[in-house]
Design an enzyme around this catalytic site. Structure first.
Site, PDB file in Angstrom:
ATOM      1  N   GLY A  99     -66.813  22.840  34.964  1.00 18.06           N
ATOM      2  CA  GLY A  99     -66.900  22.029  36.167  1.00 18.06           C
ATOM      3  C   GLY A  99     -68.255  21.383  36.291  1.00 18.06           C
ATOM      4  O   GLY A  99     -69.183  21.682  35.524  1.00 18.06           O
TER       5      GLY A  99
ATOM      6  N   VAL B 250     -71.391  23.700  41.563  1.00 20.65           N
ATOM      7  CA  VAL B 250     -70.169  24.127  42.252  1.00 20.65           C
ATOM      8  C   VAL B 250     -70.042  25.645  42.307  1.00 20.65           C
ATOM      9  O   VAL B 250     -69.078  26.154  42.878  1.00 20.65           O
ATOM     10  CB  VAL B 250     -68.916  23.517  41.588  1.00 20.65           C
TER      11      VAL B 250
ATOM     12  N   SER C 224     -59.594   5.152  30.371  1.00 18.42           N
ATOM     13  CA  SER C 224     -58.999   5.123  31.710  1.00 18.42           C
ATOM     14  C   SER C 224     -59.357   3.878  32.510  1.00 18.42           C
ATOM     15  O   SER C 224     -58.825   3.680  33.598  1.00 18.42           O
ATOM     16  CB  SER C 224     -59.437   6.368  32.492  1.00 18.42           C
TER      17      SER C 224
ATOM     18  N   LYS D  29     -61.456  12.437  40.089  1.00 22.02           N
ATOM     19  CA  LYS D  29     -61.429  11.005  40.406  1.00 22.02           C
ATOM     20  C   LYS D  29     -60.916  10.763  41.822  1.00 22.02           C
ATOM     21  O   LYS D  29     -61.456   9.924  42.560  1.00 22.02           O
ATOM     22  CB  LYS D  29     -60.563  10.272  39.384  1.00 22.02           C
TER      23      LYS D  29
END
EC number: 3.4.21.53
Length: 852
Positions: free
Chosen positions: A375, A379, A743, A786
């Site tokens: 990650g 976090v 993407s 996203k």
């Protein structure tokens, strides 16, 4: 008693200050020289001097901190030993250091210190002489009895030793050849005595006093040898040799003198080390290796370099926790409460940790899984690993792997190398002292690679539950069982982790936090922590949730909470200054009130009217508590906002679209800008683009050119060939950041369609997806990050590939409520959703084909 060749020392001697060991007349000692004064003495007298007199020094023992470079000379012992410097060994690299071999000549007394710098020189008075007496010399009558008694004990002590040892045989001959006056000093320096006792012998100027003080030392040594011979049952003649060498490790005859290296303590350590090896619970193979090494160690002289290496190796083998472990605490309910209290959100990760605990409760001999938390930074991956150890009741050890590029850091260095040491795994086990700790392999994705090997390949054995029960460190060269260790790895991305290593780990994605989760984390954990660190209380500062939201949206844009924590720390520091200034002003106001009352009494008595007192108008009143942090306070403390919601302004003209990108730091929104101009049909791409993204741009322009008639897209000259006499420039802002990946394909198509249709893209829409030449939209990764980035940016609609619809289940409910999602399988659906009123196919009238 006549002397043959008395030794007369100079009346002025340079002083060598020592604090380790006591040099007695007739003995030899090695001493280190590293202080400034002693270094100057060696350089000026010994290295440059050529006469015999320049090699005679005055050795002053028991000097407090002689290595100190203080200006003042430390207190000096009253009596010292005149010594002859026999040998000087040393170098000037990396720093000046010398070792002196010095032989004691006689005692002297300091009369006066003549000079202190650069090294001390003193006027001395010789107290005794080291003289050679003929063997037929008779002792004085008053010392005859003490001399005979001393000689009897000395002979008894030597005869208790093994005469086959050359040093012992030499000592026996010296007892008969040396004058009796020299024996007390020489034997005191040989037998086991403390520095304090040697110092007392040095201070004993009277020969009669020296005999009286030395005889009890000989008796004590004899009794100790008797006790040692009783407790040890000699199996071979070698045992007697060991007994002989213990009290007298090294005896050297230099100019009729003896040398004692004072190595008894080291020898006792070897005995204790051997005992620990025999009583340890190490495996049979390791035990055999240790027994073999301890036998080699006993035969080595301590001057050999391999002696220290072997001893360090054996000490490590004894200290390793071969069978020592802690008992796991497997209270699932308590573990759940602890996880929920310390970490907000992160439901998937906490669920997996609880599953592991439940399985451990059902089956104790479960092989430890290899968990990898992946990650963005900040976090809580590392803190969760620490919490797992706390929940289980295990020891925790963190191994930072970022930048490690040598496989020896993992597996250790072979003992044939100078400075060899075990790897980080074995060192960690030695540190924690148990064989079932929790090891956190931090930043496993940032391992390097060099000519010294690939540390990621070395980790393959460590992180394989089927192999790590037999892990062999190069330094140990014996197997160690790592199967009971719980390994937890952390990474920001799996892209840089080798496939073989990735296959051995269970990947648990740790996504970034939503705005609501960050607000909750700030008020549950970050703000109380910052208040405690800055000495503040909730009664002194108040940070509303609206202010926290402003900090998150305007001053930080991150997936984690590290920047948020730093901003809160800056606010607390500013408030701490205000609070401290307020307390100071309150105290000053109180003192002003007292002065005012006293001054008023005096003036009333004089004039019956108070005069003006010390003006306190410059003293501002202390701030009211609690201090409220609002947007204006934020601006004063943190400065103007770093981020603004500029999405609508940037989409105010055709040729601009918003895409979604994934980075190791979390999701980000990405603008794509396009412009056209007269030219030769060239496509220019800028913004630090990778090869995959460049190919996506070429795919997008090719698809639009092939479908230009379908959508009625023309260039500035009205041609359906979009590149006819037209150049296109595609730019991705933030040009200093490298960008790559497939993407952005749908975003590029939408941007170019907006450019050629001269229509604006909706300012509240972001999109992601890979395209094909046929106009299909393929799935991509990082959907959750996203979508969270789009939510942070205040967007309302997100276009994703239809095959990514399953990824929406992992998105928090409040985010799904704030956003609307459009799933697209082809570019037609993407364009219809990206433009107000859709992007319909245009057909020219009259082009109806009939089969009639």
């Amino acid at each position: 008693m006549s002397s043959v060749s008395p030794i007369q020392i100079p009346s002025r001697l340079p002083l060598l200050l020592t604090h380790e060991g006591v040099l007695l007349p007739g003995s030899t000692m090695r001493t280190s020289v590293d202080s400034a004064r002693n270094l100057q003495l060696v350089r000026s007298r010994l290295l440059k001097g050529t006469s015999l007199q320049s090699t005679i020094l005055g050795v002053i023992p028991n000097t407090p901190d002689p290595a100190s470079d203080a200006q003042d000379l430390p207190p000096l012992h009253r009596i010292g030993t005149a010594a002859l410097a026999v040998q000087v060994v040393g170098s000037n690299w990396p720093k000046p250091h010398y070792t002196l071999l010095i032989t004691g000549l006689c005692r002297f007394q300091i009369v006066q210190v003549l000079k202190e710098k650069p090294y001390p020189i003193a006027e001395v008075e010789q107290l005794d002489r080291l003289e050679e007496f003929p063997s037929t010399c008779k002792m004085r009558e008053e010392l005859g009895e003490l001399s005979e008694q001393f000689y009897k004990y000395a002979v008894q002590l030597v005869e208790m030793l093994d005469m086959s040892v050359p040093a012992v045989a030499k000592l026996r001959r010296l007892l008969d050849s040396l004058p009796r006056e020299a024996l007390p000093d020489i034997l005191t320096s040989i037998i086991r005595t403390s520095n304090k006792e040697k110092l007392q012998i040095l201070d004993a100027v009277s020969l009669e006093e020296r005999f009286k003080m030395t005889i009890p030392l000989l008796v004590r040594q004899i009794e100790g040898l008797k006790l040692l011979q009783k407790t040890r049952k000699p199996k071979q003649d070698d045992d007697k040799r060991v007994i002989a060498i213990r009290p007298i490790r090294r005896i050297t005859h230099i100019s009729g003198t003896l040398e004692d290296e004072d190595e008894d303590e080291d020898n006792d350590d070897i005995v204790m080390l051997e005992k620990e090896i025999r009583t340890s619970s190490m495996p049979e193979q390791a035990h055999k290796v240790c027994v073999k090494e301890i036998k080699r160690l006993k035969k080595m002289p301590q001057s050999m370099p391999e002696y220290a290496l072997t001893r360090n190796y054996l000490e490590l083998m004894v200290e390793l926790p071969w069978n020592k472990s802690t008992t796991d605490r497997l209270d699932i309910r308590a573990a759940r409460i602890l996880l929920d209290n310390d970490h907000y959100a992160m439901e998937k990760l906490k669920k997996r940790v609880l599953e592991y605990l439940v399985v451990r409760q059902l089956k104790n001999n479960l092989k430890g899984p290899i968990l990898c938390f992946v990650g963005p930074p900040g976090v809580g991956k590392t803190s969760v690993g620490r919490l797992v150890a706390k929940t289980l009741g295990r020891e925790f050890h963190r191994i930072a792997l970022g930048g490690v590029c040598d496989q020896s850091d993992i597996r250790g260095h072979r003992r044939t190398y100078v400075g060899s040491m075990p790897g980080r795994i074995i060192n960690g086990l030695k540190t924690v002292g148990v064989n079932n700790p929790v090891f956190l392999l931090d930043e496993v994705d940032k391992l390097g690679k060099s000519l010294q090997g690939d540390p990621a390949a070395a980790l393959l054995e460590v992180l394989d539950p089927e192999q790590n029960h037999n892990f062999t460190d190069h330094y140990l060269n014996v197997a160690f069982d790592l199967s009971r260790v719980l390994f937890i790895a952390t990474a920001n991305t799996t892209a840089t982790i080798p496939a073989a290593l990735l296959d051995r780990m269970e990947i648990i994605q740790v996504p970034g936090y939503t705005q609501e989760e960050k607000i909750e984390i700030a008020h549950r954990h970050l703000i109380p922590k910052q208040l405690e660190q800055h000495g503040l209380t909730p009664q002194q500062i108040q940070i509303p949730q609206v202010t926290t939201l402003d900090i998150i949206t305007r001053y930080t844009r991150e997936a984690g909470v590290r920047s948020l924590d730093r901003k809160l720390g800056a606010i607390c520091r500013a408030v701490a200054v205000k609070v401290a200034e307020g307390q100071h002003k309150e105290a000053k106001l109180d003192r002003s009130d007292v002065t005012e009352r006293e001054g008023c009494r005096e003036h009333i008595l004089e004039d019956e009217k108070p005069e003006s007192i010390s003006d306190t108008t410059d003293l501002a009143l202390p701030p009211e508590m609690p201090i409220l942090i609002d947007f204006h306070a934020l601006k004063d403390i943190l400065g103007p906002p770093m981020y603004e919601m500029e999405v609508s302004q940037r989409l105010s003209q055709p040729g601009v679209a918003i895409g979604l990108a994934w980075t190791p730091l979390g999701g980000e929104i990405m603008f794509v800008e396009a412009s056209r101009m007269d030219g030769e049909g060239q496509l220019t791409l800028t913004g630090q683009l990778g090869d995959v993204m460049k190919e996506s741009a070429h795919l997008a322009i090719s698809w639009l050119r092939s479908n230009a008639k379908k959508y009625q897209l023309t260039n500035a000259f009205g041609s359906f060939d979009l590149l006819d006499n037209t150049d296109i420039h595609l730019h991705f802002p933030a040009g200093a950041v490298t960008k790559d990946g497939p993407s952005a394909g749908v975003t590029i198509v939408t941007c170019l369609a907006s450019l050629f249709s001269e229509r604006l893209v909706r300012s509240d829409v972001a999109m992601t997806g890979e395209i094909t030449l046929r106009g299909l939209v393929l799935p991509v990764g990082g959907i959750k990050d996203k979508v969270l980035a789009a939510h942070r940016a205040g967007l309302k609609q997100v276009i994703i590939p239809r095959r990514n619809e399953k990824d929406l289940e992992g998105i928090p409910g409040n985010v799904r409520q704030d956003l609307s999602f459009v799933t697209a399988s082809c570019l037609d659906e993407v364009l219809n959703a990206a433009f107000d009123g859709g992007f319909t196919v245009k057909t020219r009238p009259g082009l109806l084909n009939s089969k009639l």
